[in-house]
Design a protein around this motif. Sequence first.
Motif, PDB file in Angstrom:
ATOM      1  N   GLU A  54     -50.821 -83.253 -20.947  1.00  0.00           N
ATOM      2  CA  GLU A  54     -52.136 -83.253 -20.766  1.00  0.00           C
ATOM      3  C   GLU A  54     -52.702 -81.805 -21.318  1.00  0.00           C
ATOM      4  N   PRO A  55     -53.879 -81.636 -21.600  1.00  0.00           N
ATOM      5  CA  PRO A  55     -54.468 -80.242 -22.034  1.00  0.00           C
ATOM      6  C   PRO A  55     -54.215 -79.310 -21.055  1.00  0.00           C
ATOM      7  N   GLY A  56     -54.002 -77.959 -21.119  1.00  0.00           N
ATOM      8  CA  GLY A  56     -54.020 -77.186 -20.084  1.00  0.00           C
ATOM      9  C   GLY A  56     -52.956 -77.093 -19.402  1.00  0.00           C
ATOM     10  N   VAL A 103     -48.502 -69.757 -18.458  1.00  0.00           N
ATOM     11  CA  VAL A 103     -49.771 -70.328 -17.408  1.00  0.00           C
ATOM     12  C   VAL A 103     -50.385 -71.422 -18.141  1.00  0.00           C
ATOM     13  N   ALA A 104     -51.421 -71.915 -17.244  1.00  0.00           N
ATOM     14  CA  ALA A 104     -52.369 -72.779 -17.773  1.00  0.00           C
ATOM     15  C   ALA A 104     -53.309 -72.415 -18.960  1.00  0.00           C
ATOM     16  N   VAL A 115     -52.414 -73.299 -31.832  1.00  0.00           N
ATOM     17  CA  VAL A 115     -52.862 -74.455 -31.206  1.00  0.00           C
ATOM     18  C   VAL A 115     -53.485 -74.018 -30.363  1.00  0.00           C
ATOM     19  N   ALA A 116     -54.757 -74.456 -29.918  1.00  0.00           N
ATOM     20  CA  ALA A 116     -55.674 -74.282 -28.945  1.00  0.00           C
ATOM     21  C   ALA A 116     -55.056 -74.828 -27.637  1.00  0.00           C
TER      22      ALA A 116
END
Length: 476
Positions: A54-56, A217-218, A369-370
């Motif tokens: 998952e993102p973040g 980190v996230a 990559v964002a």
Amino acid sequence: MSLLPQHKFRYVAGLFVLAALAYLGLRFIGTNTNQRIHAYKQAALPYADAVVVEPGSEYFYTWGVTASPRMKEIAKNSVENRYGDTYEQTFSVLAQLTKDLAEVGLTLRDVVNVRAYIVADPEPDFDGWNRAFKQFFGTATNPHKPARTTVGISRLFHSDYRVEVEFVAVFPDGRGPHTVGTRQHERYSRLSRTETSERWKSYGRPIWPMSTGKATVADTSMFFSSSVRPASLMPNPPPGFFMYGNISQQSASLFKQMGSQLKEAGLGFEDVFFIRACVYPGKDSISKNFAAFNQEYSKFFNNARNPNQPTRTVMSTPGFNYRNQSISIEYYAAYPEDSDREFAAARESIGSSLAVVDSKPIAPAGVSVASDAKMVFLAGSIPSVEGDMKAQATSALQALQARVELAGGTLDDLVHIRAYIAEGDTKTLDKRIAEWEALYRETFSGDQAPAITTLPVDSIVGNGMIELEGAAAIRP
């Protein structure tokens, strides 16, 4: 024969107990599943085709772990070889990595990607590797399976080492050193480590030149490089003429290129958290060559100006010896928090979550990559057909495409491809690499071209010519 009443009671009671234990076991498995990851698994395979994150998310990247004579599993069983065979070394390495995960609050259920290098002596013992691997993943107590890539290589740093393994893991919500109040956060706070970026926490002995792991980190944006090989000492050399110098000159060339790429990407050496070094041509020179590489490495890392100690993996492969190149590297970096605005502008300019940096004739030097992209780790894909290199490379790429499509992505979402090519002889290797790179250029172009690492190896699982491993970032 019918059961007596008391026997019936015991029989029913026994079934009830078994059912209750099964229920509790399944509930334990369910409640301990990492909700930030999803693995696409097949029962017939000991690993997953793809794992979606998952993102973040917060990641943990380990270094490449090899066997140690201090590990009880080996020391008590080995007489002639204190490091053990491939099975014994694999078991001890995975046991050590399990302990490393526990130190930061992770378990084997949180692993999303496994990369293994098995020494061919004379052939890699893939069966021994698999036998040990299946004692840790896809079991009754740990049904989770990560994506996985396995290749046969020339040698590791010690001549008796048979296997080196890297993990990438993802922290579940509320666990790990980044969550205030956890045991891991308190423990890390007591380490008093000097960090060069707010985007990670480092692990390992401070006296070592590298870290044993980096916990990011996230919501961290990443940079994935293509492989960097030494540049020619002669500007614009004639066709077929290559002059790269000795290992020290080649290592200096790598870090010079790395510095230019990082600057182009808006980063610096202080932002690099992982380096993978491939030293070749192999068995007789790895120690000498690696010592020269380390000398150049210390000019850029683990010094007073830049105390950063990236996580690192080192191995020996057949290499690009036909060009007299002795070493190559690839690396990952994390964008500082204050670069978000610049990165968002770059993302908007190409209409995606990716930003390609410093395009080259074959591939970009790296891909950014964002943090809002959903990452997908893809297992190594081998060809399902025989035939020439073009046919096998096409088949392997189709298998990789099928795996990214399982996760809802396409080939355009790939951010990095690692191509492992079986060596053959010198002329064969040159031709195989050229045919793979031609297919890459036919398939990818422009802003959506992924970073690429082309790495000659001794052996491919299934005795094919090529294996492709990938990572993808699916756009929000």
